[in-house]
Structure formats: C-alpha cells, structure tokens
Design an enzyme around this catalytic site. Sequence first.
Site, mmCIF file in Angstrom:
data_model
loop_
_atom_site.group_PDB
_atom_site.id
_atom_site.type_symbol
_atom_site.label_atom_id
_atom_site.label_comp_id
_atom_site.label_asym_id
_atom_site.label_seq_id
_atom_site.Cartn_x
_atom_site.Cartn_y
_atom_site.Cartn_z
ATOM 1 N N MET A 44 -8.704 -1.253 -6.363
ATOM 2 C CA MET A 44 -7.746 -1.241 -7.207
ATOM 3 C C MET A 44 -6.280 -0.948 -6.698
ATOM 4 O O MET A 44 -6.334 -0.131 -5.572
ATOM 5 C CB MET A 44 -8.113 -0.189 -8.200
ATOM 6 C CG MET A 44 -6.869 0.213 -9.158
ATOM 7 S SD MET A 44 -6.895 1.941 -9.981
ATOM 8 C CE MET A 44 -7.643 1.313 -11.426
ATOM 9 N N ASN A 45 -5.424 -1.677 -6.989
ATOM 10 C CA ASN A 45 -4.085 -1.260 -6.664
ATOM 11 C C ASN A 45 -3.076 -1.065 -7.806
ATOM 12 O O ASN A 45 -3.424 -0.471 -8.772
ATOM 13 C CB ASN A 45 -3.388 -1.993 -5.436
ATOM 14 C CG ASN A 45 -3.436 -3.519 -5.344
ATOM 15 O OD1 ASN A 45 -4.198 -4.184 -5.597
ATOM 16 N ND2 ASN A 45 -2.147 -3.997 -5.647
ATOM 17 N N ASP A 46 -2.006 -2.052 -7.921
ATOM 18 C CA ASP A 46 -0.959 -1.697 -8.813
ATOM 19 C C ASP A 46 -1.237 -1.569 -10.098
ATOM 20 O O ASP A 46 -2.143 -2.432 -10.712
ATOM 21 C CB ASP A 46 0.040 -2.838 -8.696
ATOM 22 C CG ASP A 46 0.726 -3.113 -7.297
ATOM 23 O OD1 ASP A 46 0.414 -2.499 -6.479
ATOM 24 O OD2 ASP A 46 1.242 -3.904 -7.337
ATOM 25 N N ARG A 173 7.822 -12.059 -7.228
ATOM 26 C CA ARG A 173 6.732 -11.501 -7.860
ATOM 27 C C ARG A 173 7.016 -10.226 -8.868
ATOM 28 O O ARG A 173 7.969 -9.626 -8.808
ATOM 29 C CB ARG A 173 5.550 -11.154 -6.811
ATOM 30 C CG ARG A 173 5.931 -10.314 -5.871
ATOM 31 C CD ARG A 173 4.971 -10.184 -4.891
ATOM 32 N NE ARG A 173 5.266 -9.348 -3.743
ATOM 33 C CZ ARG A 173 5.768 -9.554 -2.293
ATOM 34 N NH1 ARG A 173 6.031 -11.046 -2.357
ATOM 35 N NH2 ARG A 173 5.999 -8.926 -1.199
ATOM 36 N N ASP A 174 5.840 -9.938 -9.398
ATOM 37 C CA ASP A 174 5.734 -8.644 -10.495
ATOM 38 C C ASP A 174 6.869 -8.669 -11.527
ATOM 39 O O ASP A 174 7.670 -7.923 -11.450
ATOM 40 C CB ASP A 174 5.932 -7.380 -9.337
ATOM 41 C CG ASP A 174 5.312 -7.525 -8.258
ATOM 42 O OD1 ASP A 174 4.204 -8.206 -7.967
ATOM 43 O OD2 ASP A 174 5.739 -6.787 -7.137
ATOM 44 N N GLU A 228 9.487 -4.530 -4.733
ATOM 45 C CA GLU A 228 8.291 -4.886 -5.564
ATOM 46 C C GLU A 228 8.229 -4.178 -6.711
ATOM 47 O O GLU A 228 8.821 -3.144 -6.856
ATOM 48 C CB GLU A 228 7.077 -4.747 -4.529
ATOM 49 C CG GLU A 228 6.801 -5.505 -3.438
ATOM 50 C CD GLU A 228 5.360 -5.481 -2.500
ATOM 51 O OE1 GLU A 228 4.712 -6.584 -2.507
ATOM 52 O OE2 GLU A 228 4.955 -4.324 -2.541
ATOM 53 N N TRP A 311 -0.526 1.767 1.102
ATOM 54 C CA TRP A 311 -0.766 0.412 1.934
ATOM 55 C C TRP A 311 -1.157 1.137 3.253
ATOM 56 O O TRP A 311 -0.164 2.090 3.928
ATOM 57 C CB TRP A 311 0.073 -0.723 1.861
ATOM 58 C CG TRP A 311 0.060 -1.266 0.728
ATOM 59 C CD1 TRP A 311 1.198 -1.284 -0.476
ATOM 60 C CD2 TRP A 311 -0.657 -2.203 -0.021
ATOM 61 N NE1 TRP A 311 0.831 -2.051 -1.571
ATOM 62 C CE2 TRP A 311 -0.215 -2.597 -1.050
ATOM 63 C CE3 TRP A 311 -2.056 -2.582 0.474
ATOM 64 C CZ2 TRP A 311 -0.958 -3.667 -1.978
ATOM 65 C CZ3 TRP A 311 -2.642 -3.575 -0.264
ATOM 66 C CH2 TRP A 311 -2.240 -3.938 -1.408
#
Length: 489
Positions: A44-46, A173-174, A228, A311
């Site tokens: 899992m991340n964001d 992105r994002d 990000e 990270w």
Amino acid sequence: MTSTPAETTRNDTSEADEWISTHKESINERYRLGYHLMPPVGWMNDPNGLVYFKGLYHAFYQHHPYTSEWGPMHWGHATSTDMVHWVDRPVALAPGDGSDRDGCYSGSAVVEGDTLNLIYTGQIFNTGDIEPFNSDFSESQNLAISRDGTHFEKYAGNPVIPGPPSDNTQNFRDPKVWKHNDTWYVVIGSTSAEDDARALLYSSPDLHTWQLEGNLAQSDHKIGNMWECPDFFELDGMHILMMSPVGLEADGHRYRNVFQSGYIAGDFDYQTLQLAHGDFEELDRGHDFYAPQTFEAPDGRRICFGWMNMWLTPMPEQKDGWAGAFTLPRELKYVDGKVTMTPVKELESLRGSVLTDCERSVTNGDVIVSPDENRFELLFSVDNLQVHADNLGLAFDLGNGIKASFVYDSGQELLTFDRGGKDGERSWECGTLEHLDLHIYVDNSSIEIFVNNGLATFTSRIYPTAPARVTLLSSADSVKAGIQSYALN
C-alpha cells in the site's frame, strides 16, 4: 452530467480479488496495526479517493496485491461508518489495456448525483520496465464510475486529459478534483520544462471535457522539482494547496525525509484563477508521513489521511507479506497562520480500560504508563514549562534494547522525536513553549504524537518487541503532570 453504462468499459479486478482472498491469511501478524487502515495483503502507498458516499466513508489507496513491494498499481478499497473501523472491499481499479496499461496511479473521488466518480492517473512505461523510479513513462488522467460504491467501470472516452501541455516534462499525475458553483476543477502535480515543480489547473463542465487554465502555483525553484499528490481546498477562510515535493533538500532540522509533505496558504480568486500565497510549511515532523489527501466530512470538517511509510527507507513488515498503512484520520483547522491536525473525535470509540487518570508530581524515570499491549492512547500535559526543567519529555522502552524518546529542549527551543537507529531524530524549532500537551497514539508498529492541540505532529513507524513502557525524562527534581491513558480496542 454523469456517465451512462453505455459509455463505460469493463474494469476486471477478479484476478486481484482472488489473489487477496487466497493469500491474506498467510501474512505474519507481528507488526500488524490494530486500528489503522492497512492492505489485507501486499503493498500500500498513497491515500486515494477519500469521499463520503451513500452513508459510508470510502478510502481508496495505491495497492499492489501480489507482493509486498511496489508494483503495477491497483486501487485498494475499504469502507467505514466512522473513519475508525474499516471493512475491506473488492479492488476498485486494476490496470487495463489502454491508457492505464501499467498502472492506475493516484487520484481522487467526487460524487455527482447518484454516481461516484474516480479520477486517476493512467500509467504507461514506454520501455516496459515497471519499477517506481523509471523515468521513461507516459501519464494521463482517466475516469471510472460506480453507482453502488463497490463495482467500478472505466469511462470509454479515457483518457479525459490525454497528457501534459507542451511546456511540461512527462511528470503529470495525481489529480485532485473539486466543484465550485457549476464548474469542476482539477489540480495535477507536474514539472515544467525548466525542471520547476508546479500544480496545473484545469476546468470542466462535466468531468469529461477539460480545459487547461494554467498554473495554480509553482515552485520558482524553491520547493522541489515535482509536486506529487496536490490537494486544494478552503479551510477556515484560507485556501490551502497541499502537496508532496520531490527534490527538496534538507535544511537544518527541516526537510529531513526522503520526500516531504506540506502546504502553502493564501487567497484564491475564482475570477482570475490566481492564488496569492505565503511560504511552504511542513505538515508533519516525523519520519513516515507522505502523500496526504483530504476530504470534507458530512458535518463540514476537513479530514486528512497520509501514507504512514516513506520511500527508500526500511519497512520490516515487507518480510511478512504486506507493507504500508494510513495514518489516523485527522481534523484540519487553520489557526494563527498554521494548519493544525488533531485526531478526529470518532477515535474516542476505541477507548477500553482506563490505564491512568491522575494529576501528580513525577520525577525523572517515573513510570507514566506501562500497558499490556502496544495499542494505547496517552494524554500528558505540563503547565508553566519555564519554571520546570530545561529538558522535559517521555522515554519509550520498546523491548530488546529498542528505545525512543520525545523531548522539549527549552534552551534550544526544540522538540525532538528520536526513534533510535540510523537517522533516528526528527526535530521542530518550536520557539518558547509555555505548556506541553501531548496526545499520543501507539499502535503496535506506529506512533503518532500531536503537540499542543495539533500545532505540530510527529508520525513514525516503530517496531517494538514488547509492550512499550513509558517513563518521564526530566532535568528537574519533579514536575506536576496531568496523565490520562487508555487501552485501545
């Protein structure tokens, strides 16, 4: 306008769902958290797509179900009635054959009528090498919809924003979407051709057709070279652009993590689409806080979750078949020129037996709390700090020689959390404090410290071998402290 079934294509998550069902019981439980959102198995991340829809809180997240390492991104999904107790749901998005061939990257969710819309970044690695820091990629913005909040179909017209403008790098992105009056807006993390971080702003009448409006804000080569997970919202009369800068170098006690998370605050004019803002501020001072995303609860509170890892740092739970977790849900406010974060009131429902409830004089080394398990809440307060010790704080004995501490140094006007080991210290230049109010949550392999009603927070992963024993650290003969602590269910 919302999408109709005829405008959608299939989103096949069956392989991921079957893998999770087959493998989720095989993970090692030693570092599993008791009251945080985690993946059932895998990576899992964001946080993604935080939203309230049809009576439930929905939390999505970047997910690679097949290993505990980063891989082709899916969207994991969980729901809750209270933001505290979570139920795992089927995977929401899986990579397909089009613009998201190599991954469904981070994004957001909005409700329009009876439809839940997910807006996310589709990823294609041009060389075919799928790894997190491959620089040869293409990114676009895509749409998926659901009417029941469980099953999602991708919009047949994807990508809705095919790629970045010509004066941009491939970083694009994002997306974070919101609505103002009758217009949708999205802010997208990006890097200019001059290698300067910026947040691109687009507008749309219908979530399908988007027009570039320009830059909401940019770094001016001061706040990294890529932003990000941008998030834009109004908070207590101020407009906040939250983001996670890449390429921001350490500066004394600031910016000590591999990547940072923070915000700029100011005034936004919807007529000119200009944001007049102040300086960048870090949002959390601990080791493990990244990619925060917010949403508005039904009662108007602005709630934030972050990714509780970092990270390029050790994650011992990866050996156990899983990795990553959300922070606790936090209510944001704008107070005296700062964004503050405090635990949401719903967390009080976790309280079980009372471990401590007193006001007493304590001396250096005295036990503050010694719970049977590493799932507890501690409230510790000392007034009139200037007549007490030069150094005052708490020590955490985590077993097998593992120790951590949190200390206020009045001489250096510094608050420091030290979890031990290499690069263990994180500090905040807090100025002179008249009082110290700590609200601490420990959950097996995590600690979250809220200082003076959210003026600062320290979020870090810790990996104890025994229940924490908390004692006083003080250079004074004695201090009078208020102490409350609870075992958490």
